[in-house]
Design a protein around this motif. Structure first.
Motif, PDB file in Angstrom:
ATOM      1  N   LYS A   9      -0.098   1.777  -8.156  1.00  0.00           N
ATOM      2  CA  LYS A   9       0.050   2.230  -8.165  1.00  0.00           C
ATOM      3  C   LYS A   9       0.529   3.471  -6.919  1.00  0.00           C
ATOM      4  CE  LYS A   9      -0.276   3.634 -13.062  1.00  0.00           C
ATOM      5  NZ  LYS A   9      -1.434   4.660 -13.874  1.00  0.00           N
ATOM      6  N   ASN A  10       1.458   4.221  -6.658  1.00  0.00           N
ATOM      7  CA  ASN A  10       1.416   5.661  -4.963  1.00  0.00           C
ATOM      8  C   ASN A  10       0.693   6.835  -5.445  1.00  0.00           C
ATOM      9  OD1 ASN A  10       3.243   6.887  -6.746  1.00  0.00           O
ATOM     10  ND2 ASN A  10       4.985   6.127  -5.933  1.00  0.00           N
ATOM     11  N   GLY A  11       0.497   7.111  -4.398  1.00  0.00           N
ATOM     12  CA  GLY A  11      -0.346   7.863  -4.496  1.00  0.00           C
ATOM     13  C   GLY A  11       0.006   8.916  -5.224  1.00  0.00           C
ATOM     14  N   SER A  12       1.237   9.458  -5.922  1.00  0.00           N
ATOM     15  CA  SER A  12       1.853  10.030  -6.754  1.00  0.00           C
ATOM     16  C   SER A  12       1.364   9.732  -8.099  1.00  0.00           C
ATOM     17  CB  SER A  12       3.269  10.983  -7.053  1.00  0.00           C
ATOM     18  OG  SER A  12       3.782  10.908  -5.295  1.00  0.00           O
ATOM     19  N   GLY A  13       0.776   8.486  -8.660  1.00  0.00           N
ATOM     20  CA  GLY A  13       0.421   7.917  -9.661  1.00  0.00           C
ATOM     21  C   GLY A  13       1.573   7.255 -10.148  1.00  0.00           C
ATOM     22  N   ASP A  14       3.628   6.962  -9.918  1.00  0.00           N
ATOM     23  CA  ASP A  14       4.033   6.399  -9.972  1.00  0.00           C
ATOM     24  C   ASP A  14       4.399   4.495  -9.706  1.00  0.00           C
ATOM     25  OD1 ASP A  14       5.648   8.461 -11.232  1.00  0.00           O
ATOM     26  OD2 ASP A  14       6.702   8.233  -8.653  1.00  0.00           O
ATOM     27  N   SER A  15       3.679   3.982 -10.876  1.00  0.00           N
ATOM     28  CA  SER A  15       4.071   3.270 -10.473  1.00  0.00           C
ATOM     29  C   SER A  15       5.048   1.955 -10.246  1.00  0.00           C
ATOM     30  CB  SER A  15       4.389   1.904 -12.145  1.00  0.00           C
ATOM     31  OG  SER A  15       2.932   2.028 -13.047  1.00  0.00           O
ATOM     32  N   VAL A  16       4.274   1.104  -9.128  1.00  0.00           N
ATOM     33  CA  VAL A  16       5.355   0.386  -8.461  1.00  0.00           C
ATOM     34  C   VAL A  16       6.095  -0.881  -7.959  1.00  0.00           C
ATOM     35  CG1 VAL A  16       5.391   2.504  -6.569  1.00  0.00           C
ATOM     36  CG2 VAL A  16       3.913   1.110  -6.581  1.00  0.00           C
ATOM     37  N   VAL A  17       4.483  -1.226  -8.719  1.00  0.00           N
ATOM     38  CA  VAL A  17       4.443  -3.146  -8.871  1.00  0.00           C
ATOM     39  C   VAL A  17       3.836  -3.241 -10.272  1.00  0.00           C
ATOM     40  CG1 VAL A  17       2.386  -3.567  -7.798  1.00  0.00           C
ATOM     41  CG2 VAL A  17       3.573  -4.969  -7.768  1.00  0.00           C
ATOM     42  N   SER A  18       3.921  -4.501 -10.727  1.00  0.00           N
ATOM     43  CA  SER A  18       3.258  -4.955 -12.225  1.00  0.00           C
ATOM     44  C   SER A  18       2.978  -6.183 -12.161  1.00  0.00           C
ATOM     45  CB  SER A  18       4.207  -4.473 -13.268  1.00  0.00           C
ATOM     46  OG  SER A  18       3.584  -4.346 -14.707  1.00  0.00           O
ATOM     47  N   ILE A  19       1.881  -6.455 -12.363  1.00  0.00           N
ATOM     48  CA  ILE A  19       1.763  -7.952 -12.983  1.00  0.00           C
ATOM     49  C   ILE A  19       0.784  -8.548 -13.736  1.00  0.00           C
ATOM     50  CG2 ILE A  19       0.473  -9.948 -11.357  1.00  0.00           C
ATOM     51  CD1 ILE A  19       0.796  -8.633  -9.162  1.00  0.00           C
ATOM     52  N   GLN A  20       1.736  -9.471 -14.157  1.00  0.00           N
ATOM     53  CA  GLN A  20       1.698  -9.937 -15.786  1.00  0.00           C
ATOM     54  C   GLN A  20       0.826 -11.522 -15.950  1.00  0.00           C
ATOM     55  OE1 GLN A  20       4.456  -9.976 -18.947  1.00  0.00           O
ATOM     56  NE2 GLN A  20       4.983  -7.749 -18.143  1.00  0.00           N
ATOM     57  N   ILE A  21      -0.860 -11.510 -16.313  1.00  0.00           N
ATOM     58  CA  ILE A  21      -0.956 -12.727 -16.292  1.00  0.00           C
ATOM     59  C   ILE A  21      -1.104 -13.256 -17.620  1.00  0.00           C
ATOM     60  CG2 ILE A  21      -3.287 -13.790 -15.501  1.00  0.00           C
ATOM     61  CD1 ILE A  21      -3.851 -12.112 -13.171  1.00  0.00           C
ATOM     62  N   SER A  48      -0.265  -1.505   1.524  1.00  0.00           N
ATOM     63  CA  SER A  48      -0.010  -0.484   1.747  1.00  0.00           C
ATOM     64  C   SER A  48       1.479   0.494   1.084  1.00  0.00           C
ATOM     65  CB  SER A  48       0.815   0.030   3.618  1.00  0.00           C
ATOM     66  OG  SER A  48       2.235  -0.997   3.220  1.00  0.00           O
ATOM     67  N   GLY A  49       0.924   1.305   1.052  1.00  0.00           N
ATOM     68  CA  GLY A  49       1.956   1.968  -0.379  1.00  0.00           C
ATOM     69  C   GLY A  49       0.888   2.075  -1.868  1.00  0.00           C
ATOM     70  N   ILE A  50       0.335   1.208  -1.915  1.00  0.00           N
ATOM     71  CA  ILE A  50      -0.821   1.137  -2.963  1.00  0.00           C
ATOM     72  C   ILE A  50      -1.749   2.198  -3.338  1.00  0.00           C
ATOM     73  CG2 ILE A  50      -1.702  -0.373  -4.450  1.00  0.00           C
ATOM     74  CD1 ILE A  50       1.261  -0.644  -4.564  1.00  0.00           C
ATOM     75  N   GLY A  51      -1.671   3.439  -3.837  1.00  0.00           N
ATOM     76  CA  GLY A  51      -2.635   4.047  -3.804  1.00  0.00           C
ATOM     77  C   GLY A  51      -4.184   3.752  -4.728  1.00  0.00           C
ATOM     78  N   SER A  52      -3.082   2.900  -6.237  1.00  0.00           N
ATOM     79  CA  SER A  52      -4.461   2.700  -7.158  1.00  0.00           C
ATOM     80  C   SER A  52      -4.256   1.995  -8.065  1.00  0.00           C
ATOM     81  CB  SER A  52      -4.848   4.053  -7.654  1.00  0.00           C
ATOM     82  OG  SER A  52      -3.696   4.244  -9.330  1.00  0.00           O
ATOM     83  N   VAL A  53      -5.043   0.961  -8.270  1.00  0.00           N
ATOM     84  CA  VAL A  53      -4.675  -0.370  -9.231  1.00  0.00           C
ATOM     85  C   VAL A  53      -5.739  -0.169 -10.553  1.00  0.00           C
ATOM     86  CG1 VAL A  53      -4.419  -2.732  -9.000  1.00  0.00           C
ATOM     87  CG2 VAL A  53      -4.503  -1.328  -7.046  1.00  0.00           C
ATOM     88  N   VAL A  54      -4.962  -0.380 -11.584  1.00  0.00           N
ATOM     89  CA  VAL A  54      -4.882  -0.668 -13.183  1.00  0.00           C
ATOM     90  C   VAL A  54      -5.583  -1.930 -13.394  1.00  0.00           C
ATOM     91  CG1 VAL A  54      -5.506   1.028 -15.030  1.00  0.00           C
ATOM     92  CG2 VAL A  54      -4.921   1.853 -12.838  1.00  0.00           C
TER      93      VAL A  54
END
Length: 65
Positions: A9-21, A48-54
């Motif tokens: 997620k970016n700094g605003s909390g919007d999802s920018v990338v998703s990876i499925q395993i 860069s551009g990723i603020g948090s990862v869940v």
């Protein structure tokens, strides 16, 4: 094996990338599945551009009645 979805997620909390395993094929336990998930999480945290990862874990539960 469980299915995992790792979302960056970016700094605003919007999802920018998703990876499925969905599967890790190996003979016996060579690499624990959580080590793979944590490695992907750590990598996304350095981009860069990723603020948090869940990471979310999904398991199928079958109940016989």
């Amino acid at each position: 094996m469980a299915n995992y979805v790792i979302t960056g997620k970016n700094g605003s909390g919007d999802s920018v990338v998703s990876i499925q395993i969905g599967a890790i094929s190996q003979e016996g336990t060579v690499v624990p599945e959580l080590d793979v998930v944590n490695a992907v999480r750590a990598f996304l945290g350095t981009v860069s551009g990723i603020g948090s990862v869940v990471a979310q874990k999904f398991e199928q539960v079958i109940t016989n009645v």
